[in-house]
Design an enzyme around this catalytic site. Sequence first.
Site, PDB file in Angstrom:
ATOM      1  N   ASP A 215       0.861  -1.266  -0.004  1.00 28.23           N
ATOM      2  CA  ASP A 215       0.113  -0.075  -0.215  1.00 28.23           C
ATOM      3  C   ASP A 215       0.955   1.283   0.179  1.00 28.23           C
ATOM      4  OD1 ASP A 215      -2.892   0.944   0.640  1.00 28.23           O
ATOM      5  OD2 ASP A 215      -1.569   2.393   1.782  1.00 28.23           O
ATOM      6  N   ASP A 232      -2.777  10.095  -9.708  1.00 28.81           N
ATOM      7  CA  ASP A 232      -2.794   9.156 -10.613  1.00 28.81           C
ATOM      8  C   ASP A 232      -1.277   9.045 -11.300  1.00 28.81           C
ATOM      9  OD1 ASP A 232      -5.491   8.955 -10.431  1.00 28.81           O
ATOM     10  OD2 ASP A 232      -6.269  10.056 -12.040  1.00 28.81           O
ATOM     11  N   GLU A 258      -4.787   2.674  -3.879  1.00 26.98           N
ATOM     12  CA  GLU A 258      -3.449   2.788  -3.853  1.00 26.98           C
ATOM     13  C   GLU A 258      -2.910   1.347  -3.376  1.00 26.98           C
ATOM     14  OE1 GLU A 258      -4.701   4.648  -0.032  1.00 26.98           O
ATOM     15  OE2 GLU A 258      -5.276   4.106  -2.043  1.00 26.98           O
TER      16      GLU A 258
END
Length: 345
Positions: A215, A232, A258
């Site tokens: 993560d 992004d 994410e």
Amino acid sequence: MNKPADQGRGGLAAPLPEQVEVPLDNDPQLLRIRRIGKKLFDVANCVIAFGNTIPPQLSSDPAANGVETAFCHDISLSDETVVVHDTRRHASLALHPAVNGAPHIRFYASHPVYNQDKVLVGNLSLVDYTPRALFRESERQMLADLAGLVERELELRSVNASQLDLQKKNKNLRRKSLIDPLIGTWNRGAIMRILTIEAIRCDKAGLPLSLIVADLDYFKKINDTYGHPAGDAVLVKVASRLRSCIRPQEALGRYGGEEFLIVLPGASHATAMTVAERMRAAIAAQPEAIGGTNLNLTISAGVASTDMFPTATTEELISRADVALYAAKDSGRNKVMNATPPDSP
């Protein structure tokens, strides 16, 4: 009735206004038709000449004499049946080197070949070294039937090409449906399917299976501070770095937001920990420039393996890795934690 020799359109070749792709003259199916024509009409050769092909050399055209094949390619395509009983009496063919010199071709006949769109693409031709006084109506019909077989082969080839093209497009569409459109990794559905397949394969082969749940730390802060387009862009960079850390047989997928799921078939717990640590180091190695600011990126990761949980399902392995991931977050982030059984030291 047979046409007089001079009334056919069997002149020397002129370029076609439009040329289409056709099979080569040494195609096995077309060679079979040519052999039938040669035997059926008792001629020196039966040649299929297409308007956009170069006459094949003798070495690549085992069913035909190269001179005969070149001769048929030199003659312009005709949209009607042509019968030249004696080439020496034909206005243009009499001038051809293969007629007024060796090997002295004397008989020529042809029938048009059309594609499925009714466009003239070639001629099915007969060549012999003896003039023929007669070419009966029944022979004309047989020549037309033989040309029909060529047209059938062209039609089948076109259908097969269309089917292959459709299959390729469908395959591309299926692949696109499995790819995350933003970062180019496998999407959640695809990576979960890969995990299931690899779990079954590893179980049958007696191999370990490991996975990593990683993560990106503080991603919400990046989005809130620099905007979602910047977030992004960061995800794309992170995915690229993570991908560089795994082998071709291993898989990287976007598990959500994410969060990434990495499937490592055949990897032991120790190997998976090494891969996860390599990923952590790759992300932290250098900052990313976003909006004129250098951001120091880090990830936290949890590792789970069938080495440690031999009876765990894939869902249980992910759950174990998630627990380890959140333990890494709680201990300060930018860390890799391994999932261990409750009774482990």
